[in-house]
Scaffold this active site. Structure first.
Site, PDB file in Angstrom:
ATOM      1  N   LYS A 184       0.861  -1.186   0.000  1.00 15.07           N
ATOM      2  CA  LYS A 184       0.000   0.000   0.000  1.00 15.07           C
ATOM      3  C   LYS A 184       0.899   1.238   0.000  1.00 15.07           C
ATOM      4  O   LYS A 184       1.441   1.627   1.018  1.00 15.07           O
ATOM      5  CB  LYS A 184      -0.920   0.026   1.230  1.00 15.07           C
ATOM      6  CG  LYS A 184      -2.076   0.999   1.015  1.00 15.07           C
ATOM      7  CD  LYS A 184      -2.452   1.826   2.228  1.00 15.07           C
ATOM      8  CE  LYS A 184      -1.529   2.902   2.617  1.00 15.07           C
ATOM      9  NZ  LYS A 184      -1.459   4.082   1.737  1.00 15.07           N
ATOM     10  N   GLY A 222      -4.454   1.601   5.050  1.00  9.55           N
ATOM     11  CA  GLY A 222      -3.223   1.152   5.722  1.00  9.55           C
ATOM     12  C   GLY A 222      -3.563   0.553   7.071  1.00  9.55           C
ATOM     13  O   GLY A 222      -3.067  -0.516   7.445  1.00  9.55           O
ATOM     14  N   GLU A 260      10.459   1.693   9.951  1.00 11.32           N
ATOM     15  CA  GLU A 260      11.501   2.656   9.555  1.00 11.32           C
ATOM     16  C   GLU A 260      10.878   4.034   9.675  1.00 11.32           C
ATOM     17  O   GLU A 260       9.993   4.382   8.891  1.00 11.32           O
ATOM     18  CB  GLU A 260      11.933   2.414   8.103  1.00 11.32           C
ATOM     19  CG  GLU A 260      12.623   1.104   7.859  1.00 11.32           C
ATOM     20  CD  GLU A 260      14.013   1.057   8.440  1.00 11.32           C
ATOM     21  OE1 GLU A 260      14.504   2.089   8.935  1.00 11.32           O
ATOM     22  OE2 GLU A 260      14.603  -0.030   8.423  1.00 11.32           O
ATOM     23  N   CYS A 294      14.842  10.886   5.234  1.00 12.09           N
ATOM     24  CA  CYS A 294      14.769  10.650   6.683  1.00 12.09           C
ATOM     25  C   CYS A 294      16.139  10.655   7.328  1.00 12.09           C
ATOM     26  O   CYS A 294      16.274  10.975   8.502  1.00 12.09           O
ATOM     27  CB  CYS A 294      14.076   9.321   6.926  1.00 12.09           C
ATOM     28  SG  CYS A 294      14.802   8.012   5.936  1.00 12.09           S
ATOM     29  N   GLU A 393      11.220  16.663  13.340  1.00 11.85           N
ATOM     30  CA  GLU A 393      11.573  16.454  11.935  1.00 11.85           C
ATOM     31  C   GLU A 393      10.769  17.428  11.069  1.00 11.85           C
ATOM     32  O   GLU A 393       9.543  17.479  11.161  1.00 11.85           O
ATOM     33  CB  GLU A 393      11.242  15.011  11.568  1.00 11.85           C
ATOM     34  CG  GLU A 393      11.659  14.662  10.168  1.00 11.85           C
ATOM     35  CD  GLU A 393      11.371  13.208   9.838  1.00 11.85           C
ATOM     36  OE1 GLU A 393      10.232  12.757  10.052  1.00 11.85           O
ATOM     37  OE2 GLU A 393      12.283  12.534   9.340  1.00 11.85           O
TER      38      GLU A 393
HETATM   39  P1  NAD Z   1       3.187   8.968   6.898  1.00  7.99           P
HETATM   40  O1  NAD Z   1       3.536   8.313   8.185  1.00  7.99           O
HETATM   41  O2  NAD Z   1       2.205  10.047   6.898  1.00  7.99           O
HETATM   42  O3  NAD Z   1       2.613   7.885   5.866  1.00  7.99           O
HETATM   43  C1  NAD Z   1       3.341   6.731   5.494  1.00  7.99           C
HETATM   44  C2  NAD Z   1       2.380   5.674   4.982  1.00  7.99           C
HETATM   45  O4  NAD Z   1       1.529   5.270   6.055  1.00  7.99           O
HETATM   46  C3  NAD Z   1       1.455   6.110   3.854  1.00  7.99           C
HETATM   47  O5  NAD Z   1       1.326   5.048   2.939  1.00  7.99           O
HETATM   48  C4  NAD Z   1       0.140   6.367   4.575  1.00  7.99           C
HETATM   49  O6  NAD Z   1      -1.000   6.220   3.757  1.00  7.99           O
HETATM   50  C5  NAD Z   1       0.157   5.284   5.630  1.00  7.99           C
HETATM   51  N1  NAD Z   1      -0.664   5.551   6.821  1.00  7.99           N
HETATM   52  C6  NAD Z   1      -1.052   6.739   7.327  1.00  7.99           C
HETATM   53  N2  NAD Z   1      -1.759   6.562   8.469  1.00  7.99           N
HETATM   54  C7  NAD Z   1      -1.789   5.234   8.690  1.00  7.99           C
HETATM   55  C8  NAD Z   1      -2.317   4.415   9.726  1.00  7.99           C
HETATM   56  N3  NAD Z   1      -2.967   4.947  10.761  1.00  7.99           N
HETATM   57  N4  NAD Z   1      -2.151   3.085   9.662  1.00  7.99           N
HETATM   58  C9  NAD Z   1      -1.464   2.532   8.629  1.00  7.99           C
HETATM   59  N5  NAD Z   1      -0.926   3.246   7.620  1.00  7.99           N
HETATM   60  C10 NAD Z   1      -1.087   4.580   7.649  1.00  7.99           C
HETATM   61  O7  NAD Z   1       4.588   9.405   6.274  1.00  7.99           O
HETATM   62  P2  NAD Z   1       4.827  10.275   4.968  1.00  7.99           P
HETATM   63  O8  NAD Z   1       4.412  11.672   5.255  1.00  7.99           O
HETATM   64  O9  NAD Z   1       4.236   9.567   3.782  1.00  7.99           O
HETATM   65  O10 NAD Z   1       6.424  10.184   4.831  1.00  7.99           O
HETATM   66  C11 NAD Z   1       7.307  11.005   5.523  1.00  7.99           C
HETATM   67  C12 NAD Z   1       7.838  10.339   6.764  1.00  7.99           C
HETATM   68  O11 NAD Z   1       8.477   9.096   6.432  1.00  7.99           O
HETATM   69  C13 NAD Z   1       8.921  11.136   7.473  1.00  7.99           C
HETATM   70  O12 NAD Z   1       8.679  11.147   8.851  1.00  7.99           O
HETATM   71  C14 NAD Z   1      10.201  10.380   7.183  1.00  7.99           C
HETATM   72  O13 NAD Z   1      11.232  10.537   8.109  1.00  7.99           O
HETATM   73  C15 NAD Z   1       9.722   8.985   7.120  1.00  7.99           C
HETATM   74  N6  NAD Z   1      10.654   8.161   6.363  1.00  7.99           N
HETATM   75  C16 NAD Z   1      11.435   7.280   7.040  1.00  7.99           C
HETATM   76  C17 NAD Z   1      12.348   6.509   6.363  1.00  7.99           C
HETATM   77  C18 NAD Z   1      13.203   5.504   7.077  1.00  7.99           C
HETATM   78  O14 NAD Z   1      13.668   4.571   6.430  1.00  7.99           O
HETATM   79  N7  NAD Z   1      13.456   5.611   8.354  1.00  7.99           N
HETATM   80  C19 NAD Z   1      12.484   6.635   4.992  1.00  7.99           C
HETATM   81  C20 NAD Z   1      11.683   7.563   4.334  1.00  7.99           C
HETATM   82  C21 NAD Z   1      10.759   8.319   5.033  1.00  7.99           C
END
Ligand code: NAD
Length: 489
Positions: A184, A222, A260, A294, A393
């Site tokens: 997803k 999700g 992650e 990230c 962040e």
């Molecule tokens: P997000 O947490 O808003 O969303 C990530 C994913 O989770 C999306 O597919 C979203 O639809 C889904 N999602 C949202 N709410 C959910 C829930 N309650 N249950 C299950 N799934 C849900 O993150 P974003 O804004 O898409 O991405 C940015 C973030 O990702 C930043 O905090 C960044 O640091 C992090 N990130 C971490 C890494 C790593 O490897 N550590 C890599 C890239 C990005």
């Protein structure tokens, strides 16, 4: 778009079939122009239910989990078909993610495609069974063997910043290990995942249901994946806040969760380093892809006596990197992904000012860019590590320069963070550098500009930056169970 996206929009891939979304379609937008590029299937809860059922059946009722040669072949076919469509994929990635085109020859596209080989090779070369030998146990001579097996159905939930990197770094090892997957992707970048559906259905031997791709405008799908009892494991990349809710949601069925999450990593410059060079380099890295990484070192910790010098060097480097059209070959800093993300970055800049920080360069929208979610590369000074912009962040091209009072204080400040994802150290004395590397509590450390990113290097966080490791053999083993088999010798 460019032959990869069908006229009505991208479909879902469920049970080996390409189908429209039960909730219609939703738009995907070019962050550099704000134009709707086209549409992706908007899955309904019933679609997600069907995808989970298909993955469950494929795991329980086919030989997928017992046929590493088939898994390796399918992953190599996926690598080959993506390579054959490299240029349209590049165009689509730049358009949908707003990623600078120069990054598509590395981690935004070509790197992750090549890394599928690492996963495919592991399927064939991994030692699936280890013989513990024979031992007399309570009078029974027993031969014990440790066997590694797939976990089962894996739900993979991904963000938008490096979609191919993160999608493939999950589905590659998860499938190579013998699991079946429901992917997803983030609502901001549905196409990067969805265009794989037709390529997989038409050009690979993946059995139906082994890999399902479910795009949706609704985060709730999700959550549905997280709570469904037929799913054995969730592999999640995203924000720490969502990661917490994933862990809570998975608790009811005690699912394995692999997280992650976010970061607020520190670059530590020691007083024997070339301080201006280290500050310029760090500023440059924070501007790359508009700071939407990230692992970027968004806190620059410099010796107090060289603070002004470091701020000037960082500001000068950032000022030389205009936020610009990601399609231009020289662009380093493109747009952020959405208006919402730009508003978040702007809110943090205002917060920094309200807490007494100075904006040394940037802080606004670039002049003359009236379309696109652009933010100027920004350097903030005059704050300490307790400031909100030093703790939270931002996920934009914003570097905060902080002062330290020696190596021990620098390590203390680097660790004074809820996060522990990455970091760097700059210095010439090997013993002092080693002490910093060992003292900072993070999953990756770069020394004097060394790069760690590759398929063979496990990546992940300490503390609230996550649980588990992606990539490397450790990343593959996240997707495995352990079974011990004992037989009379
Ligand atoms: P997000 O947490 O808003 O969303 C990530 C994913 O989770 C999306 O597919 C979203 O639809 C889904 N999602 C949202 N709410 C959910 C829930 N309650 N249950 C299950 N799934 C849900 O993150 P974003 O804004 O898409 O991405 C940015 C973030 O990702 C930043 O905090 C960044 O640091 C992090 N990130 C971490 C890494 C790593 O490897 N550590 C890599 C890239 C990005």
């Amino acid at each position: 778009m460019n032959g990869l996206v069908p006229a009505g929009g991208t479909p879902l891939l469920i049970g080996g079939t390409l189908i429209p979304g039960g909730s219609g379609v939703f738009p995907t937008v070019d962050p550099a122009t704000e134009e709707v590029l086209g549409y992706a299937a908007d899955a309904s809860p019933a679609d997600m239910d069907a995808a989970i059922a298909a993955a469950r059946t494929a795991f329980d009722e086919t030989d997928w989990s017992r046929d590493p040669a088939l898994r390796a072949r399918c992953l190599r076919q996926l690598r080959e078909v993506m390579t054959a469509h490299l240029e349209p994929l590049r165009e689509l990635t730049v358009a949908e993610v707003g990623a600078p085109v120069m990054l598509t020859s590395g981690p935004q596209l070509e790197g992750p495609i090549a890394d599928l080989s690492f996963a495919a090779d592991l399927a064939e070369s991994y030692e699936w069974e280890t013989d513990l030998g024979t031992r007399d146990l309570m009078g029974v001579a027993s031969r014990r063997v440790i066997r590694r097996e797939a976990v089962g159905v894996v739900g993979a939930i991904t963000p938008w910043n490096f979609p191919h990197q993160i999608n493939l770094a999950k589905i590659g090892p998860a499938l190579a290990a013998g699991n079946t997957v429901v992917l997803k992707p983030a609502p901001d970048t549905p196409w990067c995942a969805a265009v794989l559906g037709p390529l997989i259905a038409e050009h690979t031997d993946f059995p139906p249901g082994v890999l399902n791709i479910v795009t949706s405008s609704d985060h709730a799908l999700g959550a549905q994946l997280v709570t469904d009892p037929r799913v054995d494991m969730i592999t999640f990349t995203g924000s720490t806040r969502t990661g917490r809710s994933v862990m809570e949601g998975a608790a009811a069925t005690l699912k394995r969760t692999f997280l992650e999450l976010g970061g607020k990593s520190a670059a530590i410059v020691l007083d024997d380093a070339d301080i201006a060079a280290a500050a310029s380099y760090t500023a440059f890295t924070v501007a790359v892809h508009a700071g939407q990484g990230c692992a970027l070192t968004t806190r620059l910790l410099v010796p107090r006596e060289s603070y002004d010098l470091a701020v000037a060097a960082a500001a000068s480097a950032m000022a030389g990197l205009a936020a610009d059209d990601p399609r231009k070959p020289g662009t380093v800093c493109g747009p952020v992904v959405s208006a919402q993300q730009r508003a978040r970055v702007e809110r943090y800049v205002e917060l920094a000012k309200a807490e007494g920080g100075r904006v040394e360069t940037g802080g606004g929208r670039p002049a003359g860019q009236d379309r696109g979610y652009f933010v100027e590369p920004t350097v903030i000074s005059g704050l300490d590590n307790s400031a909100t912009v030093a703790r939270e962040e931002i996920f934009g091209p914003v570097l905060v320069v902080l002062a330290h009072d020696g190596d021990t204080d620098a390590i203390r400040q680097a660790n004074d963070s809820p996060y522990g994802l990455s970091g760097s150290v700059w210095g010439t004395d090997p013993d002092r550098v080693k002490a910093v590397v060992e003292g900072v509590r993070t999953g990756t450390m770069s020394v004097n500009g060394g790069l760690w990113y590759h398929a063979d290097a496990p990546f992940g966080g300490y503390k609230q930056s996550g649980i588990g490791r992606e990539m490397g053999v450790a990343g593959f083993e996240e997707y495995l169970e352990t079974k011990v088999i004992a037989t009379p010798a």
